[in-house]
Write a protein that holds these residues in place. Structure first.
Motif, mmCIF file in Angstrom:
data_model
loop_
_atom_site.group_PDB
_atom_site.id
_atom_site.type_symbol
_atom_site.label_atom_id
_atom_site.label_comp_id
_atom_site.label_asym_id
_atom_site.label_seq_id
_atom_site.Cartn_x
_atom_site.Cartn_y
_atom_site.Cartn_z
ATOM 1 N N ARG A 1 8.529 6.051 5.278
ATOM 2 C CA ARG A 1 8.489 5.605 3.873
ATOM 3 C C ARG A 1 9.060 4.193 3.792
ATOM 4 N N LEU A 2 8.380 3.345 3.063
ATOM 5 C CA LEU A 2 8.805 1.957 2.939
ATOM 6 C C LEU A 2 9.974 1.820 1.975
ATOM 7 N N PHE A 3 10.823 0.821 2.243
ATOM 8 C CA PHE A 3 11.844 0.424 1.285
ATOM 9 C C PHE A 3 11.163 -0.590 0.373
ATOM 10 N N GLY A 4 10.670 -0.159 -0.763
ATOM 11 C CA GLY A 4 9.853 -1.007 -1.631
ATOM 12 C C GLY A 4 8.415 -0.547 -1.531
ATOM 13 N N ILE B 1 1.312 0.948 -2.252
ATOM 14 C CA ILE B 1 1.418 1.563 -0.921
ATOM 15 C C ILE B 1 2.890 1.704 -0.567
ATOM 16 N N LYS B 2 3.307 2.953 -0.281
ATOM 17 C CA LYS B 2 4.719 3.231 -0.009
ATOM 18 C C LYS B 2 4.922 3.929 1.327
ATOM 19 N N ALA C 1 2.840 -1.709 8.795
ATOM 20 C CA ALA C 1 3.622 -1.348 9.969
ATOM 21 C C ALA C 1 5.112 -1.418 9.642
ATOM 22 N N LYS C 2 5.896 -0.781 10.467
ATOM 23 C CA LYS C 2 7.348 -0.787 10.298
ATOM 24 C C LYS C 2 7.905 -2.077 10.893
ATOM 25 N N ALA C 3 8.756 -2.756 10.138
ATOM 26 C CA ALA C 3 9.326 -4.020 10.611
ATOM 27 C C ALA C 3 10.565 -3.774 11.431
#
Length: 147
Positions: A88-91, A120-121, A145-147
C-alpha cells in the motif's frame, strides 16, 4: 440565446452545431474565447458556406486526436512511491502526477482529461483512460513500484 459552435465544447456540442445556451454563458465565455458566434440570420447563412471549412477542421482535429492516442497507447509510465510492507502506498498516484509524467515524455495532456476510477493506492500495473476527443480515448499504462 442561440450560438453556432466554432470549436468542440465538452458537454455542449461539436463544431458547427447550433445550440441554445444561457445569454451570460455565451456573452462571458463562448463568444470572447472564440468558441462560438451568435446565431443571427446573417451568420446562419454564412454557416452553410463555413460548414465545409468546419468539417475539414473537425476531421483534422479528429486525426490529430487519433495520432495523440496512438502516441499515448505506446507509453508506459513508471512511478516510484514509498510503500508499506503490504504494497500500500503512502499517499496516492493521481491524474496530476500522471499528467506531469506525460509532459516529461513529451506529450502535453490536460490533467482533467486523465480519468482514474479512483486514485492509485497500491503497487502494481494499472490503466488510466485519457479522453482526448469526444470520439477518441486512449488507455495509458501505469506501473507503480515501491521506492
Amino acid at each position: 440565446m442561440q450560438v453556432i459552435l466554432k470549436e468542440n465544447v465538452e458537454n455542449l456540442g461539436h463544431i458547427g452545431d447550433i445550440v441554445k445556451v444561457a445569454p451570460g454563458y455565451a456573452r462571458n465565455y463562448l463568444l470572447p474565447k472564440g468558441f462560438a458566434i451568435e446565431a443571427t440570420e446573417k451568420n446562419a447563412k454564412a454557416l452553410a458556406h463555413a460548414k465545409r471549412h468546419l468539417e475539414y477542421k473537425k476531421n483534422r482535429v479528429l486525426e490529430g486526436a487519433k495520432q495523440l492516442a496512438a502516441k499515448i497507447e505506446a507509453i508506459t509510465i513508471s512511478v516510484a512511491h514509498q510503500a508499506g510492507e503490504d504494497g500500500r502506498l503512502f499517499g496516492a498516484v493521481t491524474n496530476i502526477e500522471l499528467a506531469e509524467q506525460l509532459k516529461a515524455q513529451g506529450v502535453e495532456v490536460d490533467r482533467k482529461r486523465i480519468v482514474l476510477d479512483e486514485p492509485i493506492k497500491q503497487v502494481g500495473d494499472f490503466t488510466a483512460v485519457v479522453k482526448i476527443h469526444p470520439e477518441v480515448s486512449a488507455n495509458l499504462k501505469v506501473s507503480v513500484a515501491k521506492a
